[in-house]
Write an enzyme that holds these catalytic residues in place. Structure first.
Site, mmCIF file in Angstrom:
data_model
loop_
_atom_site.group_PDB
_atom_site.id
_atom_site.type_symbol
_atom_site.label_atom_id
_atom_site.label_comp_id
_atom_site.label_asym_id
_atom_site.label_seq_id
_atom_site.Cartn_x
_atom_site.Cartn_y
_atom_site.Cartn_z
ATOM 1 N N ASN A 53 -4.332 -40.279 -46.942
ATOM 2 C CA ASN A 53 -4.117 -39.162 -46.018
ATOM 3 C C ASN A 53 -5.389 -38.321 -46.036
ATOM 4 O OD1 ASN A 53 -3.323 -36.937 -44.587
ATOM 5 N ND2 ASN A 53 -1.883 -36.169 -46.127
ATOM 6 N N TRP A 54 -6.198 -38.496 -44.995
ATOM 7 C CA TRP A 54 -7.498 -37.803 -44.973
ATOM 8 C C TRP A 54 -7.377 -36.354 -44.500
ATOM 9 C CZ3 TRP A 54 -11.361 -41.975 -42.637
ATOM 10 C CH2 TRP A 54 -11.624 -42.920 -43.639
ATOM 11 N N LYS A 55 -6.210 -35.946 -44.084
ATOM 12 C CA LYS A 55 -5.996 -34.569 -43.619
ATOM 13 C C LYS A 55 -7.067 -34.194 -42.582
ATOM 14 C CE LYS A 55 -3.865 -33.728 -48.028
ATOM 15 N NZ LYS A 55 -3.376 -32.787 -49.000
ATOM 16 N N HIS A 74 5.023 -34.068 -43.985
ATOM 17 C CA HIS A 74 4.150 -33.677 -45.091
ATOM 18 C C HIS A 74 4.385 -32.191 -45.382
ATOM 19 C CE1 HIS A 74 0.581 -32.810 -47.435
ATOM 20 N NE2 HIS A 74 0.493 -34.110 -47.644
ATOM 21 N N GLU A 126 2.463 -29.853 -45.968
ATOM 22 C CA GLU A 126 1.569 -28.937 -45.242
ATOM 23 C C GLU A 126 2.066 -28.717 -43.811
ATOM 24 O OE1 GLU A 126 -2.077 -31.029 -46.081
ATOM 25 O OE2 GLU A 126 -1.867 -30.514 -48.197
ATOM 26 N N GLU A 137 6.768 -36.456 -52.683
ATOM 27 C CA GLU A 137 5.582 -35.677 -53.010
ATOM 28 C C GLU A 137 6.000 -34.305 -53.528
ATOM 29 O OE1 GLU A 137 1.904 -37.191 -50.794
ATOM 30 O OE2 GLU A 137 2.835 -35.677 -49.548
ATOM 31 N N GLY A 184 -2.738 -31.797 -54.351
ATOM 32 C CA GLY A 184 -4.054 -31.157 -54.352
ATOM 33 C C GLY A 184 -4.284 -30.199 -55.504
ATOM 34 N N SER A 228 -1.714 -35.751 -56.414
ATOM 35 C CA SER A 228 -2.831 -35.904 -57.343
ATOM 36 C C SER A 228 -2.896 -37.291 -57.993
ATOM 37 C CB SER A 228 -2.788 -34.803 -58.409
ATOM 38 O OG SER A 228 -2.948 -33.535 -57.797
ATOM 39 N N GLY A 266 -4.186 -38.052 -51.160
ATOM 40 C CA GLY A 266 -5.056 -37.143 -50.424
ATOM 41 C C GLY A 266 -6.480 -37.198 -50.969
ATOM 42 N N GLY A 267 -6.795 -36.275 -51.862
ATOM 43 C CA GLY A 267 -8.162 -36.103 -52.374
ATOM 44 C C GLY A 267 -8.859 -37.394 -52.801
#
Ligand code: PEP
Length: 246
Positions: A8-10, A92, A94, A164, A170, A209, A230-231
């Protein structure tokens, strides 16, 4: 079934960086695990082109519940498919937190996406406060029941759940493999009851994470079928490590 790693590159990367990632990733990707990437929507055609012939799926981080019409700023499932996308991440945290998406709204989005034959990754998870007050299972059950209410059983094969915990996204904090496994087993039980034929085999991903140094322990749990990342998915080197089955 191979473990599935979804990037997930956001709202990160420009076109140049997308190309650099693809070049580096494709040099060493060994297909030991399945890999999917969700870039920003505008980069989907480019990524589809860069990864053609690689069996790597490209998808979106959100779509509209409507198929077409006067909905300024929205992106439809059909245009996602037209651009080469084959899956969408929905719910998600966010999107829930910053854009007010409720499980009821997400229920409509999931129905639309599945009816267009997209694969859907539906995200659920609790806040730190909810975990500390021992509400995790109740929150997750509620998100699943609302989001999946009245979904067509025949579509369940295209449905994936991502657990999640919001406090782990994150933040560098990860649910322990035992904590994650407990929730995944609970989710599998709900899915088995909801979708009698296909529910037990549905994929359940963990997200929060996930990194090269904790991925193996998490993925070795019985009910963890992969990860939403993500990261650590932003650097080709790290994502390659996650996709490599030791
Ligand atoms: C995510 O955004 O879905 C996620 C899990 O992020 P991170 O891996 O950075 O915690």
């Amino acid at each position: 079934m191979k473990k599935l790693l979804v990037a997930n590159w956001k709202m990160n990367k420009n076109m140049q960086e997308c190309s650099e990632f693809a070049n580096e990733f494709l040099k060493r990707f060994s297909h030991q695990r399945e890999a999917w990437i969700a870039p920003q929507a505008l980069h989907i055609p480019l990524l589809t082109h860069l990864f053609k012939n690689s069996h790597l799926k490209i998808g979106a981080q959100n779509i509209s519940e409507f198929n077409e019409g006067a909905y300024t700023g929205e992106t439809s499932s059909r245009s996602l498919i037209d651009a080469g996308g084959s899956f969408v991440i929905l719910g998600h945290s966010e999107r829930r937190q910053y854009f007010g998406e409720t499980s009821t709204k997400l229920n409509a989005k999931i129905k639309t996406a599945l009816s267009q034959k997209l694969s859907v990754i539906y995200c659920v998870g609790e806040t730190l406060k909810e975990r500390e007050s021992k509400q995790t299972l109740a929150i997750v059950a509620n998100q699943l029941h609302q989001g999946l209410n009245d979904q067509n059983i025949a579509d369940a094969q295209n449905l994936i759940i991502a657990y999640e915990p919001i406090w782990a996204i994150g933040t560098g904090k990860t649910a322990s493999p035992t904590e994650a496994q407990e929730v995944h087993a609970f989710i599998r039980e709900i899915l088995s009851n909801k979708f009698p034929y296909s529910g037990y085999g549905m994929r359940i991903l963990y997200g929060g994470s996930v990194k090269p140094d904790n991925v193996e322990e998490l993925l070795s749990q019985k009910d963890i079928d992969g990860a939403l990342v993500g990261g650590a998915s932003l650097k080709a080197k790290d994502f390659l490590t996650l996709c490599f089955d030791k």
